[in-house]
Design a protein around this motif. Structure first.
Motif, PDB file in Angstrom:
ATOM      1  N   CYS A  24       0.992  -1.402   0.129  1.00 26.68           N
ATOM      2  CA  CYS A  24      -0.026   0.176  -0.158  1.00 26.68           C
ATOM      3  C   CYS A  24       0.956   1.120   0.064  1.00 26.68           C
ATOM      4  N   GLY A  25       1.845   1.235   0.496  1.00 27.89           N
ATOM      5  CA  GLY A  25       2.925   2.194   0.720  1.00 27.89           C
ATOM      6  C   GLY A  25       3.182   2.871  -0.759  1.00 27.89           C
ATOM      7  N   TRP A  26       3.085   1.944  -1.930  1.00 26.99           N
ATOM      8  CA  TRP A  26       3.578   2.530  -3.099  1.00 26.99           C
ATOM      9  C   TRP A  26       2.257   2.884  -3.945  1.00 26.99           C
ATOM     10  N   CYS A  27       1.106   2.707  -3.335  1.00 25.42           N
ATOM     11  CA  CYS A  27      -0.080   3.119  -4.242  1.00 25.42           C
ATOM     12  C   CYS A  27      -0.313   4.503  -4.427  1.00 25.42           C
ATOM     13  N   ASP A  28      -0.906   4.709  -5.560  1.00 23.34           N
ATOM     14  CA  ASP A  28      -1.148   6.239  -5.899  1.00 23.34           C
ATOM     15  C   ASP A  28      -2.739   6.630  -5.514  1.00 23.34           C
ATOM     16  N   HIS A  29      -3.323   5.820  -4.904  1.00 24.51           N
ATOM     17  CA  HIS A  29      -4.793   6.162  -4.851  1.00 24.51           C
ATOM     18  C   HIS A  29      -5.257   5.825  -3.303  1.00 24.51           C
ATOM     19  N   GLN A  30      -4.016   6.249  -2.454  1.00 23.96           N
ATOM     20  CA  GLN A  30      -4.632   6.434  -0.897  1.00 23.96           C
ATOM     21  C   GLN A  30      -5.495   7.467  -0.567  1.00 23.96           C
ATOM     22  N   ALA A  31      -5.575   8.658  -1.490  1.00 21.94           N
ATOM     23  CA  ALA A  31      -6.634   9.484  -1.095  1.00 21.94           C
ATOM     24  C   ALA A  31      -7.991   8.922  -1.519  1.00 21.94           C
ATOM     25  N   HIS A  32      -8.137   7.697  -2.173  1.00 17.93           N
ATOM     26  CA  HIS A  32      -9.473   7.195  -2.445  1.00 17.93           C
ATOM     27  C   HIS A  32      -9.553   6.115  -1.812  1.00 17.93           C
ATOM     28  N   CYS A  33      -8.608   5.583  -0.980  1.00 15.98           N
ATOM     29  CA  CYS A  33      -8.860   4.375  -0.279  1.00 15.98           C
ATOM     30  C   CYS A  33      -9.387   4.345   1.165  1.00 15.98           C
ATOM     31  N   PRO A  34     -10.398   3.672   1.545  1.00 15.44           N
ATOM     32  CA  PRO A  34     -10.905   3.779   2.813  1.00 15.44           C
ATOM     33  C   PRO A  34      -9.869   3.251   3.759  1.00 15.44           C
ATOM     34  N   GLU A  35      -8.919   2.620   3.637  1.00 12.68           N
ATOM     35  CA  GLU A  35      -7.775   2.171   4.656  1.00 12.68           C
ATOM     36  C   GLU A  35      -7.003   3.306   4.768  1.00 12.68           C
ATOM     37  N   PHE A  36      -7.161   4.328   4.051  1.00 11.15           N
ATOM     38  CA  PHE A  36      -6.190   5.435   4.526  1.00 11.15           C
ATOM     39  C   PHE A  36      -7.165   6.757   4.809  1.00 11.15           C
ATOM     40  N   GLY A  37      -8.259   6.449   4.959  1.00 10.31           N
ATOM     41  CA  GLY A  37      -9.322   7.624   5.463  1.00 10.31           C
ATOM     42  C   GLY A  37      -9.798   8.283   4.129  1.00 10.31           C
ATOM     43  N   GLY A  38      -9.752   7.782   2.871  1.00  3.05           N
ATOM     44  CA  GLY A  38     -10.348   8.306   1.557  1.00  3.05           C
ATOM     45  C   GLY A  38     -11.580   7.671   1.144  1.00  3.05           C
ATOM     46  N   THR A  39     -12.198   8.070   0.245  1.00  2.33           N
ATOM     47  CA  THR A  39     -13.353   7.910  -0.266  1.00  2.33           C
ATOM     48  C   THR A  39     -13.450   7.337  -1.704  1.00  2.33           C
ATOM     49  N   PRO A  40     -13.709   6.266  -2.181  1.00  2.00           N
ATOM     50  CA  PRO A  40     -13.618   5.933  -3.416  1.00  2.00           C
ATOM     51  C   PRO A  40     -14.594   6.866  -4.433  1.00  2.00           C
ATOM     52  N   PRO A  41     -14.488   7.074  -5.519  1.00  2.00           N
ATOM     53  CA  PRO A  41     -15.268   7.805  -6.263  1.00  2.00           C
ATOM     54  C   PRO A  41     -16.375   7.129  -6.585  1.00  2.00           C
ATOM     55  N   PRO A  42     -17.752   7.929  -6.918  1.00  2.00           N
ATOM     56  CA  PRO A  42     -18.905   7.170  -7.190  1.00  2.00           C
ATOM     57  C   PRO A  42     -18.893   5.977  -8.187  1.00  2.00           C
ATOM     58  N   TYR A  43     -19.284   5.104  -7.749  1.00  2.71           N
ATOM     59  CA  TYR A  43     -19.220   3.772  -8.625  1.00  2.71           C
ATOM     60  C   TYR A  43     -20.092   3.800  -9.930  1.00  2.71           C
ATOM     61  N   PRO A  44     -19.390   3.997 -11.127  1.00  4.38           N
ATOM     62  CA  PRO A  44     -19.852   4.290 -12.399  1.00  4.38           C
ATOM     63  C   PRO A  44     -20.504   3.095 -13.116  1.00  4.38           C
ATOM     64  N   LEU A  45     -21.048   2.058 -12.521  1.00  2.00           N
ATOM     65  CA  LEU A  45     -21.442   0.827 -13.070  1.00  2.00           C
ATOM     66  C   LEU A  45     -22.706   0.562 -12.546  1.00  2.00           C
ATOM     67  N   PRO A  46     -23.863   0.082 -13.272  1.00  4.83           N
ATOM     68  CA  PRO A  46     -25.114  -0.302 -12.394  1.00  4.83           C
ATOM     69  C   PRO A  46     -24.663  -1.638 -11.431  1.00  4.83           C
ATOM     70  N   VAL A  47     -25.482  -1.371 -10.432  1.00  6.10           N
ATOM     71  CA  VAL A  47     -25.496  -2.274  -9.080  1.00  6.10           C
ATOM     72  C   VAL A  47     -26.444  -3.326  -9.029  1.00  6.10           C
ATOM     73  N   ARG A  48     -26.094  -4.523  -8.970  1.00  5.29           N
ATOM     74  CA  ARG A  48     -27.198  -5.501  -8.996  1.00  5.29           C
ATOM     75  C   ARG A  48     -27.872  -5.405  -7.382  1.00  5.29           C
ATOM     76  N   PRO A  49     -29.356  -5.113  -7.242  1.00  2.87           N
ATOM     77  CA  PRO A  49     -29.868  -5.065  -5.969  1.00  2.87           C
ATOM     78  C   PRO A  49     -29.616  -6.257  -5.255  1.00  2.87           C
ATOM     79  N   ALA A  50     -29.477  -6.081  -3.950  1.00  2.00           N
ATOM     80  CA  ALA A  50     -29.145  -7.151  -2.926  1.00  2.00           C
ATOM     81  C   ALA A  50     -30.335  -8.114  -2.860  1.00  2.00           C
ATOM     82  N   GLY A  51     -29.989  -9.532  -3.070  1.00  2.00           N
ATOM     83  CA  GLY A  51     -30.728 -10.530  -2.915  1.00  2.00           C
ATOM     84  C   GLY A  51     -31.517 -10.819  -4.443  1.00  2.00           C
ATOM     85  N   SER A  52     -30.757 -10.187  -5.334  1.00  2.00           N
ATOM     86  CA  SER A  52     -31.136 -10.690  -6.919  1.00  2.00           C
ATOM     87  C   SER A  52     -30.864 -11.885  -7.181  1.00  2.00           C
ATOM     88  N   GLY A  53     -29.711 -12.461  -6.504  1.00  2.00           N
ATOM     89  CA  GLY A  53     -29.112 -13.596  -7.155  1.00  2.00           C
ATOM     90  C   GLY A  53     -27.606 -13.660  -6.981  1.00  2.00           C
TER      91      GLY A  53
END
Length: 330
Positions: free
Chosen positions: A301-330
Motif C-alpha cells: 500500500c505504501g507504493w499505491c497512488d490511490h491512498q486519497a481514495h482508499c478507505p484504509e487511509f481515510g479516503g473515499t472511492p469515487p462514485p461507482y460508475p456501473l449499475p449495481v445489482r440489487p441485494a438478494g437478486s441472485g
C-alpha cells in the motif's frame, strides 16, 4: 508491436510478495478459495490525463491480463481503480526504467547477430529514452526537479547496468527470436478472453517454443517462485489455446539479481491455471455486479497512488460508475 501468434505456429510446426488473505469475505475470497496465486507486478507507466480531457466512460471488464489478475489478487479495490474508474497514476522511476530496458533489449535484435554487443545495447539507451519521452511525455516529469541532471544520470547508469547484466545471462548473438513484444489473445470456451504481451518467443529448429520474460527487479525467494511463474503460465495457456502447442519452456530473466528462473509446463499445469483464472474471473464479475470492491491492506500500500481514495487511509472511492445489482437478486 502487435503481431500474430501465427508466425510462432508456422515456425513451431504446430521480489514479489505472496497474495495475502482477504480481510473479509467477499468477491476476492472466491478467487482465494480457488487457490489463485498471482504475484503483483510493477504497475505499467500510465498515460497522464490532461485536466481538460473527457472522462472515459466506464464499462465492465471484458478481458483479463496477467497484470490485472495480479492487481485483483493484490487488492480488489486497486483493480477497480485501474480498470473501472481508470484513475490516473504518476509514472515511477522503477517502472519507467523497466520500460526503457525492455525497449533496448527488443531493439537490439534489429542488428545482425555479430553486432549484438553490450556496448551497442548501451548506446541504444539515450535514443530509446528520447523516444519514450516523445510517446509518453508524462515520464519527463520524473526529473523535473533535477536541474543539474544528476539524478537522471544515475538513473540512466542503473539502466546501463541492467542491460549489461543481461549479457551475462543470455547471448543474443546466438538467439533469433521468432517474435518480440508479441500481443496474444485467446477466448476460452467459457467466453473469458485472455490477453497479454510476451517479451520474447524463441522457436528451436525442432519446433519447441520458449517464452521469455525480462524482469528488471530481483528474483523472488524460492517460496514465492510459484507466484512469479503465474504470468508465464498465463501466457503458456494462451499459446496452448490458440495453437494447441504447449511451450517447452518458460523463462524469467531477472536483470536486477542476475538470476534465470525456468519452468517446463505440461498440459495438466495449464488446465489448472485455466480453472484458477475462471474462478478469478467469477470473483471479478461478482464484484463488478455488486460494486463490492474491498481493499486488502499489505505493505505494498505504501507504493499505491490511490491512498486519497482508499478507505484504509481515510479516503473515499469515487462514485461507482456501473449499475449495481440489487441485494438478494441472485
Amino acid at each position: 508491436m502487435e503481431t500474430s501468434i501465427e508466425g510462432v505456429a508456422e515456425d513451431a510446426g504446430g521480489g514479489a510478495q505472496p497474495a495475502q488473505p482477504p480481510v473479509a469475505a467477499g468477491p476476492a475470497a472466491v478467487a482465494d478459495r480457488a487457490g489463485v496465486v498471482a504475484a503483483p507486478e510493477a504497475a505499467p507507466v500510465p498515460m497522464a490525463t490532461p485536466p481538460d480531457a473527457p472522462v472515459p466512460v466506464a464499462v465492465p471488464p471484458a478481458s483479463l491480463s496477467p497484470s490485472r489478475a495480479g492487481d485483483f489478487m493484490q487488492c480488489p479495490l486497486l483493480y477497480r481503480f485501474r480498470v473501472i474508474d481508470r484513475l490516473p497514476e504518476k509514472p515511477s522511476e522503477a517502472a519507467t526504467r523497466g520500460t526503457l530496458v525492455h525497449a533496448v533489449l527488443e531493439r537490439l535484435f534489429d542488428a545482425p547477430a555479430a553486432e549484438r554487443t553490450a556496448p551497442r545495447a548501451k548506446a541504444l539507451i539515450p535514443g530509446q529514452w528520447d523516444r519514450l519521452k516523445e510517446t509518453r511525455p508524462e515520464v519527463g516529469e520524473l526529473f523535473a526537479d533535477d536541474p543539474d541532471g544528476e539524478r537522471l544520470a544515475r538513473w540512466l547508469t542503473d539502466a546501463e547496468r541492467l542491460v549489461e547484466r543481461w549479457f551475462t545471462l543470455e547471448d543474443p548473438s546466438r538467439l533469433e527470436p521468432a517474435e518480440r513484444e508479441l500481443f496474444v489473445e485467446a477466448e476460452l470456451d467459457s467466453g473469458l478472453r485472455l490477453r497479454g504481451i510476451i517479451d520474447r518467443v524463441d522457436v528451436a529448429p525442432t519446433g519447441e517454443v520458449r517464452i521469455v520474460d525480462y524482469k528488471t527487479g530481483k528474483a523472488p525467494r524460492p517460496e514465492y517462485a510459484e507466484g512469479a511463474l503465474f504470468q508465464m503460465k498465463f501466457y503458456a495457456l494462451v499459446v496452448w489455446r490458440l495453437k494447441k502447442v504447449v511451450p517447452r519452456r518458460l523463462q524469467l530473466v531477472y536483470l536486477g539479481s542476475g538470476d534465470v528462473l525456468t519452468y517446463d509446463p505440461v498440459v495438466a499445469d495449464l488446465e489448472r491455471v485455466e480453472r484458477k483464472l475462471l474462478a478469478l474471473w467469477d470473483a471479478i464479475r461478482l464484484a463488478t455486479e455488486t460494486g463490492d470492491w474491498r481493499p486488502r491492506p499489505t505493505k505494498l500500500c505504501g507504493w499505491c497512488d490511490h491512498q486519497a481514495h482508499c478507505p484504509e487511509f481515510g479516503g473515499t472511492p469515487p462514485p461507482y460508475p456501473l449499475p449495481v445489482r440489487p441485494a438478494g437478486s441472485g
